[in-house]
Design an enzyme around this catalytic site. Structure first.
Site, PDB file in Angstrom:
ATOM      1  N   GLU A 415       0.836  -1.232   0.000  1.00  0.00           N
ATOM      2  CA  GLU A 415       0.000   0.000   0.000  1.00  0.00           C
ATOM      3  C   GLU A 415       0.853   1.257   0.000  1.00  0.00           C
ATOM      4  OE1 GLU A 415      -2.630  -0.905  -0.757  1.00  0.00           O
ATOM      5  OE2 GLU A 415      -2.832  -2.860   0.180  1.00  0.00           O
ATOM      6  N   GLY A 416       1.979   1.228  -0.687  1.00  0.00           N
ATOM      7  CA  GLY A 416       2.925   2.346  -0.677  1.00  0.00           C
ATOM      8  C   GLY A 416       3.879   2.109   0.478  1.00  0.00           C
TER       9      GLY A 416
END
Ligand SMILES: Cc1cc2nc3c(=O)[nH]c(=O)nc-3n(C[C@H](O)[C@H](O)[C@H](O)COP(=O)(O)OP(=O)(O)OC[C@H]3O[C@@H](n4cnc5c(N)ncnc54)[C@H](O)[C@@H]3O)c2cc1C
Length: 567
Positions: A415-416
């Site tokens: 998610e980053g």
């Protein structure tokens, strides 16, 4: 199997005393919320926790292109959905069971603590459903949402490709329009969680792809809903090529998916052309908070098990909980784990307040990268400390804590990555905003410090005040360096995120210590819980916030020296 444990008292303190959720939603009193959480927690203890270790051992498999999940997940998923737990937090009009967001987030935390791998299926499906509900066509909603609610259809998010990880704009998957309004999708996506599995009858993949002639980079990305099975039940052309062998979350398949290998993969656009990245961010911001919850929940569970173990384990004629260094580790773990709970539930309550008409967007945007990155880094650190408290027994499998270490690490990466979160925090959420939202937050913190003055805590309050005033120096330093030495700015973004995160968590623990102090004046603290909230604040200040002084030096004094040094 080690006994399941959850700190419900602290969850209630957060929801009722601190966030005052029943005041926000008069239709829910404390008893209603307690009943939901008690029942949910019973389900965690009886049904979910027993599948954690066996799911980890059995893992996921692929044979002839068919991906299977641990057998025990099938019955679990059926019971989870039949009991209506999947529907918590969704409006009644679509078959949901409405609950305040902070309450459903507290449930998510219990679920993730009980079985991180299973929890990923639920949260990804929630994420995909939310996108379809917000931006999908009526037809998509009618076709998929009811079955998603019943646990028959799952969801995924497909961004990553072999050459496009953090650099999502470099993706190569193409979506070519057809005459009937649909698109032919072609490309390979990597590391897709729950990308294929036999838990669901069908899967709706939310896929980022480019249309012919679209602009370069993220500006040219559109979003597509691509089902595994078409509406008539035939297979869409989506193939799972392989599943990854990995460190943890062994019950969650991480898949390489080939879309359109036979040139026959059909998808429908969600939202408008070239707006895909913005829509995916809606899902990703929710999933980032879910990542924060992953870090928090694993940390809290690892602490609970470590505390119980340390009370039982005798060395040198006494329980190890009484030995000074073990006591230090446990107090530090508890302060941090509860601080992360306060952080994530606070962010959850900002979503509630937003739904009720308050303007909380700025604070949500500021705190989301903190929630994601700080909770997952520190959640992992608490899990490692839990292993240390258990000594050699922590390293072997019998005491459940080594699985927390393995399962929690991934949340710092997907998610980053936390490095990307820190850059987003510093450049977009603070500098681009000219630190307006941060200053608004600091005003709230100053008000809390004033409120706390009658209670003493002089050293700790001074530490918090000093950390905030030094932030001004850091921001001045960034302003000066951003024209001459951008490397010194970006190279310290993780340090800066940690610096501010400590201020935020210390503030939340301070607010809770004030509440505990006030409660202690009017009620007995029989089990010592309220006193422990004050200890959490003091200990966090001494063990974590105090390190901001060193971090200040790292950011403003030493980093510049690296400008001409390469690895
Ligand atoms: C178990 C698992 C499940 C996953 N699930 C999904 C999923 O469901 N859907 C999906 O789409 N993806 C998924 N991913 C992929 C995941 O989101 C990526 O691995 C992640 O975004 C990082 O991309 P990368 O691995 O290519 O690393 P890279 O982008 O190559 O990064 C490597 C390092 O460089 C740093 N870095 C990169 N760019 C910059 C920059 N500009 N500035 C500073 N530092 C930088 C990163 O922080 C990192 O430390 C999953 C991955 C795993 C391992």
């Amino acid at each position: 199997m080690v006994l399941y444990r959850a700190d419900l008292r602290d969850i209630y303190f957060n929801l009722f005393d601190f966030l005052k959720i029943p005041k926000l939603y008069p239709q829910f009193n404390e008893q209603d919320i307690t009943s939901i959480i008690e029942e949910f927690n019973k389900f965690m203890s009886q049904e979910v926790w027993p599948t954690r270790e066996s799911g980890d051992q059995e893992g996921v498999h692929i044979s002839n292109g068919i991906v299977t999940v641990p057998k025990c997940f099938h019955e679990l998923n059926q019971k989870f959905c039949e009991n209506g737990w999947f529907k918590i937090g969704y409006p009644e009009e679509i078959g949901g069971v409405f609950a305040p967001y902070a309450v459903s987030l507290a449930c998510t935390s219990l679920l993730n603590g009980a079985n991180a791998s299973y929890s990923i299926f639920v949260e990804l499906t929630h994420g995909a459903m939310n996108i379809i509900l917000k931006f999908g066509t009526k037809q998509m909603q009618q076709q998929w949402i009811p079955s998603m609610m019943e646990g028959h259809i799952g969801g995924t998010m497909c961004l990553t490709e072999p050459g496009a990880g953090s650099d999502v704009g470099a993706l190569k998957t193409m979506a070519t329009p057809m005459s009937d309004g649909r698109y032919k999708i072609k490309g390979t996506k990597l590391f897709i969680s729950a990308g294929d599995n036999d838990l669901y009858k069908n899967i709706v993949h939310l896929v980022l792809a480019k249309t012919p002639g679209a602009p370069e980079g993220t500006k040219g990305i559109s979003l597509f809903a691509v089902p595994k099975l078409n509406a008539d039940g035939s297979s869409n052309d989506v193939l799972c090529n392989k599943i990854e062998e990995k460190m943890g979350i062994h019950g969650s398949p991480t898949c390489e998916l080939v879309f359109g290998g036979n040139d026959n993969c059909l998808g429908e656009m969600v939202g408008k052309e070239c707006e895909g990245m913005g829509l995916m961010f809606v899902m990703m911001n929710e999933v980032r908070l879910f990542c924060g919850i992953q870090g928090e929940s694993q940390a809290n569970m690892a602490f609970m098990l470590s505390e119980a173990y340390a009370r039982e384990r005798i060395q040198f004629g006494k329980p190890i909980i009484d030995l000074p260094d073990v006591k230090r580790m446990l107090l530090k773990m508890r302060a941090k784990a509860r601080g992360l709970r306060a952080l994530n539930l606070y962010v959850g309550s900002l979503f509630d307040r937003k739904c009720l008409g308050e303007s909380t967007d700025g604070l949500i945007a500021l705190l989301t990268p903190i929630s994601k990155a700080y909770s997952t880094d520190e959640g992992f650190n608490v899990c490692v400390e839990a292993m240390q408290v258990h000594g050699g027994y922590g390293y072997i499998k019998d005491y459940a804590v080594e699985q927390f270490v393995r399962d929690s690490k991934i949340a710092t990466i997907y998610e980053g990555t936390n490095g990307i979160q820190a850059m987003d925090f510093l450049t977009r959420k603070v500098l681009k905003d000219q630190s307006k939202t941060l200053q608004e937050l600091f005003m709230k913190i100053h008000a809390s410090i004033k409120k706390a003055q009658p209670y003493g805590w002089n050293k700790e309050l001074t530490l918090l005040t000093l950390s905030m005033s030094k932030t001004k120096d850091i921001l001045n330093y960034y302003e000066e360096k951003s024209t001459t030495n951008m490397e010194a700015v970006l190279g310290t973004s993780v340090d800066f995120l940690n610096y501010i995160s400590r201020i935020v968590v210390a503030w939340l623990l301070l607010e809770q210590a004030i509440l505990a102090k006030e409660k202690m004046m009017i009620e007995k603290d029989g089990d010592g819980y309220l006193a422990s909230k004050i200890t959490d604040y003091l200990f966090y200040s001494h063990q974590d916030l105090a390190h901001n002084a060193g971090l200040y030096q790292t950011i403003c004094v030493f980093r510049e020296d690296y400008q001409h040094i390469s690895v």
